[in-house]
Motif scaffolding. Structure first.
Motif, short mmCIF file in Angstrom:
data_model
loop_
_atom_site.label_atom_id
_atom_site.label_comp_id
_atom_site.label_asym_id
_atom_site.label_seq_id
_atom_site.Cartn_x
_atom_site.Cartn_y
_atom_site.Cartn_z
N ASP A 165 -44.27 -58.82 -36.89
CA ASP A 165 -44.92 -57.59 -37.36
C ASP A 165 -46.43 -57.75 -37.54
N TYR A 166 -46.94 -58.95 -37.33
CA TYR A 166 -48.37 -59.20 -37.55
C TYR A 166 -49.09 -59.70 -36.31
N VAL A 167 -48.36 -60.03 -35.24
CA VAL A 167 -49.02 -60.54 -34.04
C VAL A 167 -49.48 -59.35 -33.20
N ASN A 168 -50.79 -59.23 -33.05
CA ASN A 168 -51.35 -58.09 -32.32
C ASN A 168 -51.69 -58.46 -30.88
N GLY A 169 -51.86 -59.73 -30.65
CA GLY A 169 -52.20 -60.15 -29.29
C GLY A 169 -52.10 -61.65 -29.15
N LEU A 170 -51.92 -62.10 -27.91
CA LEU A 170 -51.77 -63.53 -27.65
C LEU A 170 -52.59 -63.91 -26.43
N ARG A 171 -53.12 -65.14 -26.44
CA ARG A 171 -53.57 -65.73 -25.18
C ARG A 171 -52.60 -66.87 -24.91
N MET A 172 -52.19 -66.98 -23.66
CA MET A 172 -51.19 -68.02 -23.37
C MET A 172 -51.43 -68.67 -22.02
N ALA A 173 -51.00 -69.92 -21.92
CA ALA A 173 -51.04 -70.62 -20.63
C ALA A 173 -49.63 -70.58 -20.05
N LEU A 174 -49.56 -70.16 -18.80
CA LEU A 174 -48.26 -70.06 -18.12
C LEU A 174 -47.91 -71.42 -17.52
N VAL A 186 -56.46 -53.77 -30.85
CA VAL A 186 -56.13 -52.35 -30.99
C VAL A 186 -54.88 -52.18 -31.86
N VAL A 187 -54.83 -51.06 -32.57
CA VAL A 187 -53.70 -50.82 -33.46
C VAL A 187 -52.52 -50.26 -32.68
N LYS A 188 -52.82 -49.47 -31.64
CA LYS A 188 -51.75 -48.90 -30.82
C LYS A 188 -51.92 -49.41 -29.39
N ASP A 189 -50.81 -49.63 -28.72
CA ASP A 189 -50.90 -50.13 -27.34
C ASP A 189 -49.52 -50.03 -26.69
N VAL A 190 -49.39 -49.12 -25.72
CA VAL A 190 -48.13 -49.09 -24.97
C VAL A 190 -48.42 -49.27 -23.48
N THR A 191 -49.43 -50.09 -23.22
CA THR A 191 -49.85 -50.30 -21.84
C THR A 191 -48.91 -51.31 -21.17
N VAL A 209 -48.67 -70.84 -26.21
CA VAL A 209 -49.59 -69.93 -26.91
C VAL A 209 -50.86 -70.71 -27.26
N THR A 210 -52.01 -70.18 -26.83
CA THR A 210 -53.27 -70.92 -27.06
C THR A 210 -54.19 -70.20 -28.04
N GLN A 211 -53.96 -68.92 -28.25
CA GLN A 211 -54.77 -68.16 -29.21
C GLN A 211 -53.94 -66.97 -29.72
N ILE A 212 -54.13 -66.63 -30.98
CA ILE A 212 -53.30 -65.58 -31.59
C ILE A 212 -54.19 -64.59 -32.35
N ILE A 213 -53.97 -63.30 -32.11
CA ILE A 213 -54.66 -62.28 -32.92
C ILE A 213 -53.64 -61.75 -33.93
N LEU A 214 -53.97 -61.89 -35.21
CA LEU A 214 -53.04 -61.45 -36.26
C LEU A 214 -53.63 -60.28 -37.03
N ARG A 215 -52.78 -59.33 -37.31
CA ARG A 215 -53.13 -58.19 -38.15
C ARG A 215 -53.08 -58.65 -39.62
N LEU A 216 -54.04 -58.20 -40.42
CA LEU A 216 -54.05 -58.53 -41.84
C LEU A 216 -53.95 -57.24 -42.65
N ILE A 217 -53.57 -57.38 -43.91
CA ILE A 217 -53.55 -56.20 -44.78
C ILE A 217 -54.31 -56.57 -46.06
N PRO A 218 -54.69 -55.57 -46.86
CA PRO A 218 -55.38 -55.91 -48.12
C PRO A 218 -54.46 -56.74 -49.02
N LEU A 219 -55.04 -57.71 -49.69
CA LEU A 219 -54.27 -58.58 -50.58
C LEU A 219 -53.90 -57.83 -51.87
#
Ligand SMILES: Cc1cc2nc3c(=O)[nH]c(=O)nc-3n(C[C@H](O)[C@H](O)[C@H](O)COP(=O)(O)OP(=O)(O)OC[C@H]3O[C@@H](n4cnc5c(N)ncnc54)[C@H](O)[C@@H]3O)c2cc1C
Length: 466
Positions: A165-174, A186-191, A209-219
């Motif tokens: 529920d918090y992973v917004n994007g990944l960079r990965m090596a195949l 981006v918050v929305k993405d159905v591409t 997985v080489t890089q991870i974009i995580l969504r955060l919320i207020p503490l």
């Protein structure tokens, strides 16, 4: 079937990552032969502690060219044998890729390398008033990359969900050595297909997985932790259902049977609560408004007392809170130190069926004369069951353990549940996958695996055999 990691291959690995990052001595190979799953050990032929995405790509290119299996690894805390290199080959350890690349305060996102310890990442963003909620009990020893690969859960899933529920994007090596990025800030993405979610929980079998974009919320500013001892497991389990029915969503609702509490007390050398209680519930609440939180705490307290709690203990300081949680968090480590063989189950049912699940666990283990211990994230319907060999002879244990697990998985499935909620299939639950997924799903999953990894080089032998 696979090429051996011989002298020339070790030399190439040293050229890619530097001689200080490549290991083939027996001591290191032994450390990387296992994770935290009891009784599983397969040594790799080489371990490479990578520091960059480029190294990972080069190693994967070499592996593809030479037909060598590669097992990605984070911190090796897995509980299903995910990072265990069944076919030897190279263990590609991401433990040194531990940089936080950016905290984006405008978009409430963090970009990180995969090897950082999850607890460190949490504390770093919390210092900025931000919150990354997923909280596996291993939070201070596992990596965020391992959490993504396992789809890790944890105690706060009741209110905040899990890693997915918090992973917004990944960079990965195949496996081919090429890289690709999915999602973004981006918050929305159905591409197109949601490849981000496909990789989450893929257990290192499709991409590294080489890089991870995580969504955060207020503490949340405030929290409150409660510990309740109960006369019976059933009463504690019924409390969980009643709290949810009352439309209260605590941050966490953890349940521990008496024998798990005793194990925690032996391990921590501390008396943690009522000795004669058959079960304990540990509940966390959070929020921003003191009156609202107090009222929620009082309502939870009333429900607990109505269901037979001996007492409602409230943590009044940070130390008291840490002590309350210490007993719950140490349980797998404590079980591993007991010296008795055990199998661990990670079953999940719709949460209103937790009382039924616990009854079935106790009936089944009783039928096979196996000592069992149940604890876990009752608020999510997710219970960890440890089945101990104890005094059983090796012969009797091997006769009954597979059948006992099958029975418990069968009953879980009948209750509408799943055989693993957060620890993954890995090696441990591979024999039982077909009990829970139909033939079409398994075949589709194999096709997806082949699309990413046609030579079956990335963490082969996990989830299913190709
Ligand atoms: C005491 C204890 C308590 C635990 N409590 C919980 C809990 O509450 N909730 C929970 O969900 N789990 C829990 N776990 C299990 C474990 O901590 C998680 O599965 C965690 O996500 C594993 O992270 P790791 O870094 O140790 O990964 P590892 O064990 O090193 O690897 C796990 C899997 O991820 C893959 N992998 C690792 N890094 C990458 C990468 N960069 N790219 C692709 N694949 C990769 C590996 O190949 C392997 O399949 C617990 C474990 C212990 C020992």
């Amino acid at each position: 079937m696979y090429r051996e990691v011989d002298g020339p291959i070790l030399k190439r690995l040293e050229e890619i990552s530097g001689p200080k990052s490549v290991f083939s001595d027996p001591e290191t190979l032994n450390i990387y032969s296992h994770d935290e799953t009891l009784g599983l050990s397969y040594p790799p032929e080489a371990v490479v502690k990578v520091t960059t995405s480029e190294e990972i790509q080069e190693i994967l290119r070499l592996a593809t060219l030479e037909n060598i299996p590669v097992t990605p690894r984070g911190k090796g805390t897995g509980l299903s044998g995910g990072a265990v290199p069944v076919y030897g080959g190279i263990v590609l350890s991401c433990e040194k890729m531990e940089k936080i690349i950016d905290i984006d305060r405008e978009n409430l996102m963090v970009i990180t390398e995969p090897g950082i310890i999850t607890g460190e990442l949490q504390r770093t963003v919390e210092a900025e008033g931000l919150f990354y909620p997923p909280d596996p009990a291993s939070v201070d020893s596992c990596s965020i990359g391992g959490n993504v690969a396992e789809g890790a859960g944890g105690s706060r899933a009741v209110k905040y969900g899990t890693t997915k529920d918090y992973v917004n994007g990944l960079r990965m090596a195949l496996p081919s050595g090429e890289t690709t990025s999915t999602g973004g800030k981006v918050v929305k993405d159905v591409t197109g297909y949601n490849l981000t979610q496909l990789i989450i929980g893929s257990e290192g079998t499709m991409a590294v997985v080489t890089q991870i974009i995580l969504r955060l919320i207020p503490l949340p500013r405030l929290r409150q932790d409660l510990l309740m001892p109960y006369k019976s497991v059933d009463q504690a389990a019924r409390t969980v259902s009643e709290i949810i029915q009352a439309k209260i969503v605590p941050t966490a609702i953890e349940l521990m049977e008496q024998n798990s509490f005793e194990l925690a007390e032996t391990f921590t050398k501390r008396q943690l609560s009522f000795r004669d209680a058959a079960a304990h519930l540990l509940i966390a609440l959070d929020g921003n408004h003191p009156e609202a939180l107090e009222s929620e705490r009082d309502r939870v307290g009333e429900i607990c007392e109505r269901n037979g709690a001996y007492d409602v203990l409230v943590a009044d300081s940070r130390l008291a809170r840490e002590r309350m949680w210490e007993g719950r968090k140490c349980l797998f480590e404590a079980a591993n130190q007991m010296g008795s063989m055990y199998k661990s189950l990670d079953v999940v049912v719709p949460r209103n069926l937790i009382p039924a699940l616990i009854r079935k666990v106790n009936e089944t283990s009783g039928r096979y004369s196996i000592r069992s211990m149940s604890f876990g994230h009752a608020g999510d319907g997710n219970i960890h069951v440890l089945l101990f060999k104890g005094e059983l002879t090796d012969e009797r244990w091997s006769e009954v353990i597979d059948q006992a697990q099958k029975d418990l998985y069968g009953q879980t499935i009948q209750l509408g549940g799943k055989i693993t909620a957060e620890h993954g299939i890995g090696l441990l639950r591979k024999p039982y996958l077909s009990m829970n997924l139909d033939a079409h799903q398994i075949e589709l999953s194999k096709k997806l695996k082949r699309a990413f990894d046609p030579k079956n080089l990335l963490n082969p032998g996990k989830i299913f055999d190709l």
